[in-house]
Scaffold this motif. Structure first.
Motif, PDB file in Angstrom:
ATOM      1  N   UNK A 196      -7.771   0.350  -7.492  1.00 53.44           N
ATOM      2  CA  UNK A 196      -8.307  -1.014  -7.399  1.00 53.44           C
ATOM      3  C   UNK A 196      -7.371  -1.901  -6.606  1.00 53.44           C
ATOM      4  N   UNK A 197      -6.084  -1.801  -6.877  1.00 53.74           N
ATOM      5  CA  UNK A 197      -5.114  -2.645  -6.165  1.00 53.74           C
ATOM      6  C   UNK A 197      -5.067  -2.278  -4.684  1.00 53.74           C
ATOM      7  N   UNK A 198      -5.167  -1.012  -4.362  1.00 57.72           N
ATOM      8  CA  UNK A 198      -5.170  -0.615  -2.948  1.00 57.72           C
ATOM      9  C   UNK A 198      -6.413  -1.151  -2.241  1.00 57.72           C
ATOM     10  N   UNK A 199      -7.550  -1.159  -2.920  1.00 55.27           N
ATOM     11  CA  UNK A 199      -8.758  -1.731  -2.328  1.00 55.27           C
ATOM     12  C   UNK A 199      -8.594  -3.235  -2.102  1.00 55.27           C
ATOM     13  N   UNK A 200      -7.946  -3.919  -3.043  1.00 56.38           N
ATOM     14  CA  UNK A 200      -7.693  -5.351  -2.873  1.00 56.38           C
ATOM     15  C   UNK A 200      -6.809  -5.610  -1.662  1.00 56.38           C
ATOM     16  N   UNK A 201      -5.774  -4.800  -1.503  1.00 56.63           N
ATOM     17  CA  UNK A 201      -4.881  -4.964  -0.352  1.00 56.63           C
ATOM     18  C   UNK A 201      -5.601  -4.648   0.959  1.00 56.63           C
TER      19      UNK A 201
ATOM     20  N   UNK B 214       0.813  -1.227   0.000  1.00 57.35           N
ATOM     21  CA  UNK B 214       0.000   0.000   0.000  1.00 57.35           C
ATOM     22  C   UNK B 214       0.842   1.272   0.000  1.00 57.35           C
ATOM     23  N   UNK B 215       1.916   1.279   0.770  1.00 59.02           N
ATOM     24  CA  UNK B 215       2.764   2.470   0.835  1.00 59.02           C
ATOM     25  C   UNK B 215       3.413   2.752  -0.525  1.00 59.02           C
ATOM     26  N   UNK B 216       3.877   1.707  -1.195  1.00 59.73           N
ATOM     27  CA  UNK B 216       4.490   1.877  -2.509  1.00 59.73           C
ATOM     28  C   UNK B 216       3.453   2.331  -3.536  1.00 59.73           C
ATOM     29  N   UNK B 217       2.255   1.791  -3.443  1.00 57.47           N
ATOM     30  CA  UNK B 217       1.187   2.213  -4.345  1.00 57.47           C
ATOM     31  C   UNK B 217       0.833   3.680  -4.128  1.00 57.47           C
ATOM     32  N   UNK B 218       0.876   4.125  -2.890  1.00 61.64           N
ATOM     33  CA  UNK B 218       0.574   5.520  -2.590  1.00 61.64           C
ATOM     34  C   UNK B 218       1.624   6.447  -3.202  1.00 61.64           C
TER      35      UNK B 218
END
Length: 115
Positions: free
Chosen positions: A56-61, A31-35
């Motif tokens: 979408x990927x953050x919601x999955x995580x 999540x931190x890297x996605x942010x």
């Protein structure tokens, strides 16, 4: 990691990655890297499709998903594949000879007309 505006990006060669490849690489991030990528994308290219994939990927995580394994290998792929084809004269196949019936550039001769 790539550096842009003093900010380290978690994916090497991020700006050169096509959207299709980026979708698979996002699965390796937490999540931190996605942010970090979301902020960078919003400030630079601001591609709607990429921002949707990140969201979408953050919601999955957040729903219990975990980053896919192999992330470090994928992150460094861009550094190691920055060349051309690995084909050399030593690894090239033997030249192909034209078939006996000819090619568009070389007309065939009937057997009776051959010397």
């Amino acid at each position: 990691m790539s550096k842009h505006d003093g900010e380290a990006l978690p994916l090497a060669g991020y700006d050169e990655l096509p959207v299709g490849a980026l979708e698979h690489r996002l699965r390796t991030l937490d999540s931190a890297e996605l942010e970090v990528l979301r902020h960078y994308e919003h400030e630079h290219a601001n591609r709607t499709r990429v921002l949707e994939m990140i969201n979408t990927r953050q919601l999955q995580l957040a729903g219990g998903g975990t980053p896919s394994p192999g992330g470090e290998d994928l992150r460094q792929t861009a550094r190691h594949t920055a060349g051309g084809s690995p084909v050399t004269p030593a690894t090239s196949p033997e030249p192909i000879h034209p078939p006996p019936h000819g090619t568009p550039d070389q007309r065939a001769k009937p057997k009776g007309n051959r010397p």
